[in-house]
Design an enzyme around this catalytic site. Structure first.
Site, mmCIF file in Angstrom:
data_model
loop_
_atom_site.group_PDB
_atom_site.id
_atom_site.type_symbol
_atom_site.label_atom_id
_atom_site.label_comp_id
_atom_site.label_asym_id
_atom_site.label_seq_id
_atom_site.Cartn_x
_atom_site.Cartn_y
_atom_site.Cartn_z
ATOM 1 N N CYS A 139 52.188 51.890 -4.457
ATOM 2 C CA CYS A 139 50.975 51.216 -3.972
ATOM 3 C C CYS A 139 49.852 51.670 -4.882
ATOM 4 O O CYS A 139 49.730 52.875 -5.175
ATOM 5 C CB CYS A 139 50.693 51.586 -2.523
ATOM 6 S SG CYS A 139 49.099 50.940 -1.913
ATOM 7 N N HIS A 178 46.844 52.011 -4.332
ATOM 8 C CA HIS A 178 45.879 52.902 -3.686
ATOM 9 C C HIS A 178 46.272 54.371 -3.864
ATOM 10 O O HIS A 178 45.415 55.254 -3.880
ATOM 11 C CB HIS A 178 45.802 52.607 -2.180
ATOM 12 C CG HIS A 178 45.050 51.367 -1.822
ATOM 13 N ND1 HIS A 178 45.545 50.106 -2.037
ATOM 14 C CD2 HIS A 178 43.831 51.197 -1.233
ATOM 15 C CE1 HIS A 178 44.670 49.218 -1.601
ATOM 16 N NE2 HIS A 178 43.625 49.848 -1.110
ATOM 17 N N GLU A 224 40.752 53.414 1.637
ATOM 18 C CA GLU A 224 39.728 52.390 1.830
ATOM 19 C C GLU A 224 38.467 52.964 2.482
ATOM 20 O O GLU A 224 37.386 52.390 2.362
ATOM 21 C CB GLU A 224 40.283 51.242 2.681
ATOM 22 C CG GLU A 224 41.297 50.366 1.956
ATOM 23 C CD GLU A 224 40.696 49.473 0.886
ATOM 24 O OE1 GLU A 224 39.563 48.993 1.070
ATOM 25 O OE2 GLU A 224 41.357 49.254 -0.143
ATOM 26 N N CYS A 227 48.836 44.786 -6.714
ATOM 27 C CA CYS A 227 49.148 45.123 -5.321
ATOM 28 C C CYS A 227 50.650 45.025 -5.188
ATOM 29 O O CYS A 227 51.233 43.967 -5.483
ATOM 30 C CB CYS A 227 48.457 44.142 -4.377
ATOM 31 S SG CYS A 227 48.936 44.317 -2.633
ATOM 32 N N ASP A 230 43.976 42.470 -5.780
ATOM 33 C CA ASP A 230 44.544 43.546 -4.976
ATOM 34 C C ASP A 230 44.101 43.355 -3.528
ATOM 35 O O ASP A 230 43.128 42.640 -3.257
ATOM 36 C CB ASP A 230 44.093 44.914 -5.478
ATOM 37 C CG ASP A 230 44.732 46.064 -4.695
ATOM 38 O OD1 ASP A 230 45.971 46.082 -4.586
ATOM 39 O OD2 ASP A 230 44.012 46.922 -4.162
ATOM 40 N N SER A 231 44.794 44.039 -2.618
ATOM 41 C CA SER A 231 44.431 43.966 -1.204
ATOM 42 C C SER A 231 43.144 44.724 -0.909
ATOM 43 O O SER A 231 42.557 44.545 0.157
ATOM 44 C CB SER A 231 45.553 44.546 -0.344
ATOM 45 O OG SER A 231 45.750 45.917 -0.654
#
Length: 271
Positions: free
Chosen positions: A184, A186, A151, A72, A9-10
């Site tokens: 996404c 996230h 993040e 991702c 994943d990013s």
């Protein structure tokens, strides 16, 4: 087969997919790599995302993974076809599982998608949805502020509420959607706030569960399941700030009963 499953994943978002994989596949070992140093991927060029994704994949191939999960959406949109063509192991992305889950959920055929700029620009979700049902009405919105928020570990509170409300305003005004895809990995960490903004009448779809189900099916079809009864110790890697990553990973995995894992820093950038 006792080889591990690789997950990339990013950043930290893919840990939501890893958690679901742990839940559904308790015998399997996971090796997760989050490229937190270069996150977010959404605003980056297609070429950058492809380069970064391959650097993550090369890191995991050295650990002899038996299957790759691209947790991702941006990386899935830009690299999955290339990865499937060039790798001799199964590759699973998060877009098709998410699309299938949304189609199961919708009643009025009005589906919204929120994602990074890269994912929305790629058109991958509308393509996946309309391949299954061309009659769907699909509306997509890029949410560039969501990933930096997650993040930082900001999932709740006034800052998060204001960002989510202002970002989603164009999508919820005069919109008949009954299903919203979190495009996404996230975004599930912001799901309570997102749900509050879009309303209880909208089914909010995360691809994590469907991706884990697809992984389970592929392992069975390819006869790659780990049939040993040994307790697995998962390996979690980050390329960036370990203090923040540790804090967020601990928060995400706090309900992962009986799971054991190590968290380490990885260097993957090529010279």
């Amino acid at each position: 087969m006792e080889k591990p499953i690789g997950v990339i994943d990013s950043g930290v978002g893919g840990l939501t997919v890893a958690l679901e994989l742990m839940r559904q596949l308790p015998r399997e070992k996971l090796i997760y790599l989050g490229d937190t140093k270069r996150c977010p991927y959404g605003p980056r060029t297609k070429e950058e995302v492809q380069q970064f994704t391959w650097e993550m994949v090369d890191f995991l191939l050295e650990k002899e993974i038996k299957l790759l999960v691209i947790a991702c959406n941006t990386a899935t949109a830009y690299t999955i076809d290339d990865l499937k063509e060039k790798l001799d192991i199964p590759v699973i992305g998060v877009i098709n599982p998410g699309a299938r889950a949304a189609i199961k959920a919708t009643i009025n055929q009005e589906i919204g998608i929120i994602g990074t700029e890269g994912t929305v620009k790629s058109g991958a979700y509308p393509d996946a949805l309309k391949q299954i049902n061309p009659e769907l009405h699909v509306q997509a919105l890029a949410c560039p502020l969501f990933v930096p928020l997650v993040e930082k570990g900001v999932f709740t509170g006034e800052e998060a509420r204001m960002v989510v409300e202002s970002t989603l305003e164009p999508l919820v005004e005069d919109n008949d959607m009954d299903t919203l895809i979190l495009g996404c990995t996230h975004y599930p960490l912001l799901k309570p706030l997102i749900k509050k903004v879009v309303g209880d009448q909208v089914a909010v779809i995360s691809s994590s569960e469907e991706t884990a189900r697809e992984t389970s099916a592929v392992l069975e079809i390819k006869q790659l399941q780990n049939k040993s009864g040994l307790q697995q110790v998962h390996e979690i890697y980050s390329t960036g700030d370990m203090e923040i990553f540790n804090r967020i990973a601990t928060k995400i995995f706090q309900n992962a009963i009986h799971q054991q894992f190590t968290i380490k820093r990885a260097v993957i950038e090529k010279e």
